[in-house]
Design a protein around this motif. Structure first.
Motif, PDB file in Angstrom:
ATOM      1  N   TYR A 229       0.830  -1.199   0.000  1.00 13.46           N
ATOM      2  CA  TYR A 229       0.000   0.000   0.000  1.00 13.46           C
ATOM      3  C   TYR A 229       0.870   1.256   0.000  1.00 13.46           C
ATOM      4  CZ  TYR A 229      -4.079   2.848   0.588  1.00 13.46           C
ATOM      5  OH  TYR A 229      -5.053   3.766   0.366  1.00 13.46           O
ATOM      6  N   LEU A 230       0.235   2.406  -0.232  1.00  9.96           N
ATOM      7  CA  LEU A 230       0.937   3.696  -0.201  1.00  9.96           C
ATOM      8  C   LEU A 230       1.747   3.815   1.082  1.00  9.96           C
ATOM      9  CD1 LEU A 230      -1.749   6.351  -1.228  1.00  9.96           C
ATOM     10  CD2 LEU A 230      -0.016   5.287  -2.649  1.00  9.96           C
TER      11      LEU A 230
ATOM     12  N   VAL B  42      -2.801   0.702  -4.866  1.00 10.46           N
ATOM     13  CA  VAL B  42      -4.078   0.002  -4.705  1.00 10.46           C
ATOM     14  C   VAL B  42      -4.199  -1.216  -5.612  1.00 10.46           C
ATOM     15  CG1 VAL B  42      -5.522   1.833  -3.785  1.00 10.46           C
ATOM     16  CG2 VAL B  42      -5.112   1.725  -6.236  1.00 10.46           C
TER      17      VAL B  42
ATOM     18  N   PHE C  47     -12.101   1.534   3.949  1.00  9.03           N
ATOM     19  CA  PHE C  47     -11.926   1.786   2.516  1.00  9.03           C
ATOM     20  C   PHE C  47     -10.854   0.888   1.902  1.00  9.03           C
ATOM     21  CE2 PHE C  47     -13.533   6.035   3.915  1.00  9.03           C
ATOM     22  CZ  PHE C  47     -14.763   5.933   3.277  1.00  9.03           C
ATOM     23  N   VAL C  48      -9.735   0.742   2.596  1.00 11.29           N
ATOM     24  CA  VAL C  48      -8.638   0.028   1.944  1.00 11.29           C
ATOM     25  C   VAL C  48      -8.319  -1.319   2.579  1.00 11.29           C
ATOM     26  CG1 VAL C  48      -7.643   2.186   1.133  1.00 11.29           C
ATOM     27  CG2 VAL C  48      -6.818   1.196   3.279  1.00 11.29           C
TER      28      VAL C  48
ATOM     29  N   ARG D  10      -5.672  -8.226   0.438  1.00 10.03           N
ATOM     30  CA  ARG D  10      -5.460  -8.952  -0.819  1.00 10.03           C
ATOM     31  C   ARG D  10      -4.005  -8.828  -1.279  1.00 10.03           C
ATOM     32  NH1 ARG D  10      -8.992  -6.673  -5.298  1.00 10.03           N
ATOM     33  NH2 ARG D  10      -9.833  -5.727  -3.429  1.00 10.03           N
TER      34      ARG D  10
ATOM     35  N   HIS E 189     -14.343  -8.787  -4.618  1.00 13.05           N
ATOM     36  CA  HIS E 189     -14.205  -7.400  -4.194  1.00 13.05           C
ATOM     37  C   HIS E 189     -14.081  -6.478  -5.388  1.00 13.05           C
ATOM     38  CE1 HIS E 189     -13.784  -8.090   0.111  1.00 13.05           C
ATOM     39  NE2 HIS E 189     -13.086  -9.169  -0.201  1.00 13.05           N
ATOM     40  N   GLY E 190     -14.511  -5.249  -5.200  1.00 12.31           N
ATOM     41  CA  GLY E 190     -14.284  -4.230  -6.221  1.00 12.31           C
ATOM     42  C   GLY E 190     -12.856  -3.724  -6.132  1.00 12.31           C
ATOM     43  N   GLU E 191     -12.579  -2.638  -6.837  1.00  7.37           N
ATOM     44  CA  GLU E 191     -11.214  -2.104  -6.768  1.00  7.37           C
ATOM     45  C   GLU E 191     -11.252  -0.580  -6.713  1.00  7.37           C
ATOM     46  OE1 GLU E 191      -9.907  -1.782 -11.440  1.00  7.37           O
ATOM     47  OE2 GLU E 191      -9.411  -3.618 -10.368  1.00  7.37           O
ATOM     48  N   TRP E 192     -10.147  -0.020  -6.248  1.00  2.94           N
ATOM     49  CA  TRP E 192      -9.985   1.431  -6.288  1.00  2.94           C
ATOM     50  C   TRP E 192      -9.214   1.786  -7.549  1.00  2.94           C
ATOM     51  CZ3 TRP E 192     -13.126   3.708  -3.184  1.00  2.94           C
ATOM     52  CH2 TRP E 192     -13.424   3.169  -1.938  1.00  2.94           C
ATOM     53  N   LEU E 193      -9.675   2.783  -8.261  1.00  3.34           N
ATOM     54  CA  LEU E 193      -8.928   3.224  -9.440  1.00  3.34           C
ATOM     55  C   LEU E 193      -7.793   4.152  -9.014  1.00  3.34           C
ATOM     56  CD1 LEU E 193     -11.836   3.867 -11.955  1.00  3.34           C
ATOM     57  CD2 LEU E 193     -10.316   1.903 -11.821  1.00  3.34           C
ATOM     58  N   THR E 194      -8.005   4.889  -7.940  1.00  2.00           N
ATOM     59  CA  THR E 194      -6.964   5.763  -7.389  1.00  2.00           C
ATOM     60  C   THR E 194      -6.927   5.493  -5.886  1.00  2.00           C
ATOM     61  OG1 THR E 194      -7.727   7.421  -8.978  1.00  2.00           O
ATOM     62  CG2 THR E 194      -6.160   8.169  -7.326  1.00  2.00           C
ATOM     63  N   PRO E 195      -5.731   5.431  -5.289  1.00  3.41           N
ATOM     64  CA  PRO E 195      -5.682   5.196  -3.845  1.00  3.41           C
ATOM     65  C   PRO E 195      -6.459   6.289  -3.100  1.00  3.41           C
ATOM     66  CG  PRO E 195      -3.484   4.997  -4.800  1.00  3.41           C
ATOM     67  CD  PRO E 195      -4.396   5.511  -5.881  1.00  3.41           C
ATOM     68  N   PRO E 196      -7.271   5.889  -2.110  1.00  4.38           N
ATOM     69  CA  PRO E 196      -8.084   6.873  -1.394  1.00  4.38           C
ATOM     70  C   PRO E 196      -7.311   8.095  -0.900  1.00  4.38           C
ATOM     71  CG  PRO E 196      -8.787   4.685  -0.807  1.00  4.38           C
ATOM     72  CD  PRO E 196      -7.592   4.512  -1.702  1.00  4.38           C
TER      73      PRO E 196
ATOM     74  N   LEU F  41     -19.465   2.225  -1.468  1.00  4.24           N
ATOM     75  CA  LEU F  41     -18.230   2.530  -0.737  1.00  4.24           C
ATOM     76  C   LEU F  41     -17.462   3.653  -1.445  1.00  4.24           C
ATOM     77  CD1 LEU F  41     -16.720   1.645   1.824  1.00  4.24           C
ATOM     78  CD2 LEU F  41     -15.357   0.102   0.408  1.00  4.24           C
TER      79      LEU F  41
ATOM     80  N   LEU G 110     -16.523   7.192   0.266  1.00  2.49           N
ATOM     81  CA  LEU G 110     -15.200   7.821   0.262  1.00  2.49           C
ATOM     82  C   LEU G 110     -15.292   9.275  -0.198  1.00  2.49           C
ATOM     83  CD1 LEU G 110     -12.101   7.693   0.498  1.00  2.49           C
ATOM     84  CD2 LEU G 110     -12.043   6.912  -1.874  1.00  2.49           C
TER      85      LEU G 110
END
Lengths: 321, 547
Positions: free
Chosen positions: A20-21, A105, A143-144, A150, B326-333, B358, B362
């Motif tokens: 992760y970041l 991500v 959120f993450v 994963r 699970h879905g995914e994030w296109l950009t990190p939150p 979700l 966000l």
């Protein structure tokens, strides 16, 4: 899926760096680019601007590519992994090894599929970094959390980073949590390992020589090599590797099995992922022999070598080796 | 001084609540000078040279339709493909009839194959979906042609099926393909990461400048055909602005183009930007230097949270997907937040792609933080797409002063499929809960995200007022919009979402003379046939443009 590969040694190995970041991917990549591993690395990154290289080391810089005086190349992915791979493939001479930074991500397992499936490339390993200061909160973040969990699950090797910044209790707690969640993935601390390139990149059989050992002594790791002109029993050998996964970080080399005595088989093990690839024949340059990297606290060279030797088949090795 | 032209009509639906109906509109130099009746506008007409144009005396005039969110460049890549779709798609130069069932699909594909003159030309078709078209694989396609490369591009864009000729045509090594975990050579399927291998092999063909230009010309006709006079290109560039801009200029910035495009740039370009958000702001800010009459960057910017809706990669709150994926994030939150803060503090209008609840959560968390740090009124922060949401989120959207731009077509095309195969009836039936949004008084636009949905505002409005799914079921009638709400969502409210409500979106003195001319009055049409109202054409800045 067919196991036979035409010329496995022509494929450039790819190490995927995930996490992760803030997990330390950029730090690792900056060190890799300037590192004394002796390899011509091609490093693909998401964020070109974060690369911090001594200006003296930069030989050439054009838009999406940065060439270093030590032969390494850094290339920006810029949302298009396919064309970044194309840029890397066009390099002459070819890169010895590709390091691919997954975005914060991304699922590194999915990125590894790209690498594995791209013509001319082969997956070496998925290395996932985890910042022990923030990992616990990230793993439960609404959120993450799922994304981070994963990422960890996709790892062949897990590196706990920033262990020097967090307090010891937190480091221990995070390591315990990871061990509980992923009992079969080796978990390493970053104290010295960032410089231990053979753990991250493996021994490079493309150049038919292993990466030079680091000059600093690292008490965490041991190495071993096994060399014997014998046939091995495939299932017993696999059982030995599986039983040691965890303490055994990497194993690579050529062996011959009694069920395919006329062919050499390439053994590649990183963490708990083991790949056996049968070659078409038994060329003399594929010398029987394995190299190992392991955690010294749990394993030793004689134990490993004896365990492999014990897999010797009763059948004799054909004459041509 | 230029002559005033007075357009008279059977009825003018002004969408100006102070004078909702009129029968005449006076236009000069592309601007409306007066709306009302032939009698009320006499003072203008006595003072200035004018003429009466009664060509619309049997028609109904509405403000020019606005779709604030589509993707012309992506559409330019896809429109040159042969459409074979489960649902009907009306395009200016063709109607893609509904093709359902395995045999019907293959018959149509064969028909297209046989209609092509050049035997070597690849056949790329889009619209396939196994729910409707069954199992189509390499062998089936070999049955259609052994020699012509055939690529079947799936509806959601995430999979391609190829015949043997197509696999050979891509000049990829079969050994490489065989070892790929997401390519099945036996069936000819290229999916997920395997798809990118196929697209790499097709790239020179798909993105050839001549093909792209032809695609843009088609997009231009599609936009006109839907009755639009303004659209938003809601993520610029597609790939590379230096390559795309000259072609856009060439095709769109022409006298014969009866619409304008607001270009909304991506907040992030070229990978990441943590800690250097100001560079992205500078880049976006600089884009206004490119502005021309029809192509305009303003103060909008586009951010992305979660993954695609058709691909089932939206991020869902518990209980998630039925199958547990699970879905995914296109950009990190954190990156979304950092960029949002930079643009928020610079006064930008922020559009955030959010498909799952979700993703919405966000975006709202971030907006709440930004409001706390530096309150803004009239900020126009917009939730884009709005697939899955909760009623509580809608209230929060209202509390925080945010807006909604919805792809309502999700409900029509995916309502049944997601009910049965993805998230269950409760949440699938409540996708795009626009009734709740309207009850909270939140300005709302309808968009097509073309090519995710047909670029036809009347079709979007039809879904919003009826909530009829593909099978004919009415899903969550409580979430229907009224005709007036739906009409606002393709005119005034859509203008508001683009920050252009002072110029377009209604018919009143001082606004641009942009009209959509209809053969019937939507307010007097049965809701079930709203989408069937014929469109005569448009008037763009005073100039009639018949279809």
């Amino acid at each position: 899926m067919a196991l036979a590969k035409d010329k496995p040694r022509d494929r450039v190995p790819v190490t995927v760096i995930g996490g992760y970041l803030g997990a330390g991917k950029t730090t690792l990549i900056n060190r890799l680019l300037a590192g004394d591993h002796g390899l011509r690395l091609a490093v693909l990154v998401n964020d070109f601007g974060a690369i911090n290289i001594d200006a003296d080391l930069i030989a050439d810089h054009d838009g999406q590519t940065l060439a270093l005086t030590n032969g390494c190349v850094c290339c920006s992915i810029a949302d298009d992994l396919g064309s970044a791979f194309a840029t890397i493939s066009a390099l002459t001479p070819h890169a010895d090894h590709i390091v691919l930074e997954a975005s914060g991500v991304a699922d590194p397992g999915r990125i590894a599929n790209y690498a594995f499936g791209t013509p001319g490339l082969d997956l070496d390993s998925i290395v996932v970094l985890a910042d022990c200061e923030t990992l616990e909160s990230h793993m439960t973040d609404r959120f993450v959390g799922a994304t981070v969990r994963r990422q960890l699950a996709a790892a062949d090797l897990l590196f706990l980073t920033k262990t020097d910044l967090a307090d010891t209790a937190q480091v221990a707690r995070t390591a315990d949590r990871l061990r509980r969640d992923h009992p079969d993935i080796p978990i390493l601390h970053n104290s010295d390992t960032m410089f231990r390139w053979d753990v991250i990149l493996g021994a490079n059989t493309n150049r038919n020589e292993s990466v030079s050992a680091p000059e600093i002594h690292d008490h965490q790791f041991g190495t071993a090599s096994w060399r014997k002109a014998v046939l091995l029993d495939r299932s017993r050998f696999l059982a030995v590797l599986r039983s040691q996964s965890g303490p055994l970080l990497r194993c690579k080399g050529w062996v011959r099995f009694d069920d395919t005595p006329d062919k050499s088989t390439l053994v590649q093990m990183v963490g708990n992922r083991i790949e056996l690839t049968d070659a078409r024949d038994a060329s003399p340059e594929r010398k029987n022999g394995l190299t190992f990297i392991f955690l010294r606290e749990a394993l030793s060279a004689p134990v490993l070598c004896d365990a492999v030797s014990a897999c010797q088949s009763s059948a004799p090795l054909p004459q041509n080796v | 001084m230029t002559e005033i032209i007075v357009y008279t009509a059977r009825k003018i639906r002004t969408m100006n609540p102070s004078m909702p109906e009129a029968t005449a509109v006076a236009v000069r130099d592309g601007m409306i000078v007066e709306t009302g009746t032939a009698e009320t506008m006499q003072p203008w007409l006595e003072a200035h040279p004018h003429r009466i144009d009664d060509r619309f005396s049997d028609h109904v005039i509405m403000p020019g339709f606005i779709d604030p969110h589509l993707h012309p460049s992506l559409a330019a890549v896809l429109l040159p493909c042969h459409f074979i779709t489960a649902l009907e798609w009306k395009l200016p130069d063709r109607v893609s009839p509904p093709v359902q069932g395995h045999n019907a699909y293959l018959d149509r594909l064969t028909e297209i194959e046989q209609s092509l003159d050049d035997p070597g030309e690849p056949l790329v078709t889009w619209g396939f979906h196994k729910i409707w078209h069954g199992d189509v694989n390499r062998q089936t396609l070999n049955g259609v042609s052994k020699t012509r490369p055939i690529f079947v591009w799936q509806r959601s864009f995430h999979e391609i099926i190829a015949n043997d000729a197509a696999i050979d045509w891509m000049k990829l090594n079969r050994d490489d393909l065989e070892r790929h975990p997401q390519i099945e050579l036996a069936t000819g399927r290229f999916f997920e990461t395997g798809l990118s291998v196929a697209l790499e092999g097709m790239k020179d063909y798909l993105y050839a400048p001549a093909r792209f230009r032809d695609g843009l010309e088609q997009v231009k006709r599609v936009v006109h055909f839907g009755g639009h006079t303004t659209i938003g290109d809601m993520a610029v560039p597609l790939v590379d602005l230096d390559r795309e801009w000259p072609l856009l200029l060439d095709v769109i910035e022409r006298d014969d183009t009866p619409f304008r495009v607001q270009m909304i740039p991506r907040a992030i370009a070229r990978g990441g930007s943590m800690g250097r958000e100001n560079e992205q702001l500078d880049r976006v800010h600089g884009l206004t230097a490119l502005n021309t009459h029809r192509l305009q960057f303003q103060n909008g910017v586009k951010l992305f949270t979660d993954g695609g809706f058709y691909a089932e990669l939206m991020q869902l709150q518990e209980p998630g997907f039925i199958d547990g994926h699970h879905g995914e994030w296109l950009t990190p939150p954190e990156m979304v937040e950092g960029l949002a803060r930079e643009f928020w503090n610079a006064g930008y209008r922020i559009h955030v792609h959010c498909t799952g609840d979700l993703g919405v959560e966000l975006a709202l968390e971030i907006l709440e933080k930004l409001q706390f740090e530096r309150p803004r009124f009239n900020h126009r922060f917009t939730i884009e797409h709005f697939g899955v949401s909760t009623p509580e989120q809608v209230r929060r959207i209202a509390d925080l002063g945010a807006l909604v731009s919805a792809n309502i077509y999700y409900l029509h095309e995916l309502g049944d499929a997601y009910w049965k195969h993805s998230i269950g009836f409760e949440r699938a039936s409540q996708m795009a809960r626009l009734g709740t949004v309207a009850r909270h008084g939140i300005p709302t636009a309808l968009h097509s995200d073309f090519i995710m949905a047909p670029a036809q505002p009347l079709n979007s409005a039809w879904v919003a007022v009826n909530r009829i799914s593909e099978s004919g079921a009415v899903l969550a009638p409580e979430e229907r919009l009224t005709i007036d709400q739906a009409m606002r969502a393709i005119t005034t409210d859509a203008a508001y979402i683009l920050g252009m409500e002072h110029e377009i979106g209604s018919i009143r003195a001082g606004k641009k003379a942009d009209f959509t001319v209809l053969e019937a009055d939507p307010y007097e049409t049965k809701p079930e046939v709203l989408r069937d109202i014929p469109i005569w054409g448009t008037v763009f800045e005073g100039r009639p443009a018949p279809l």
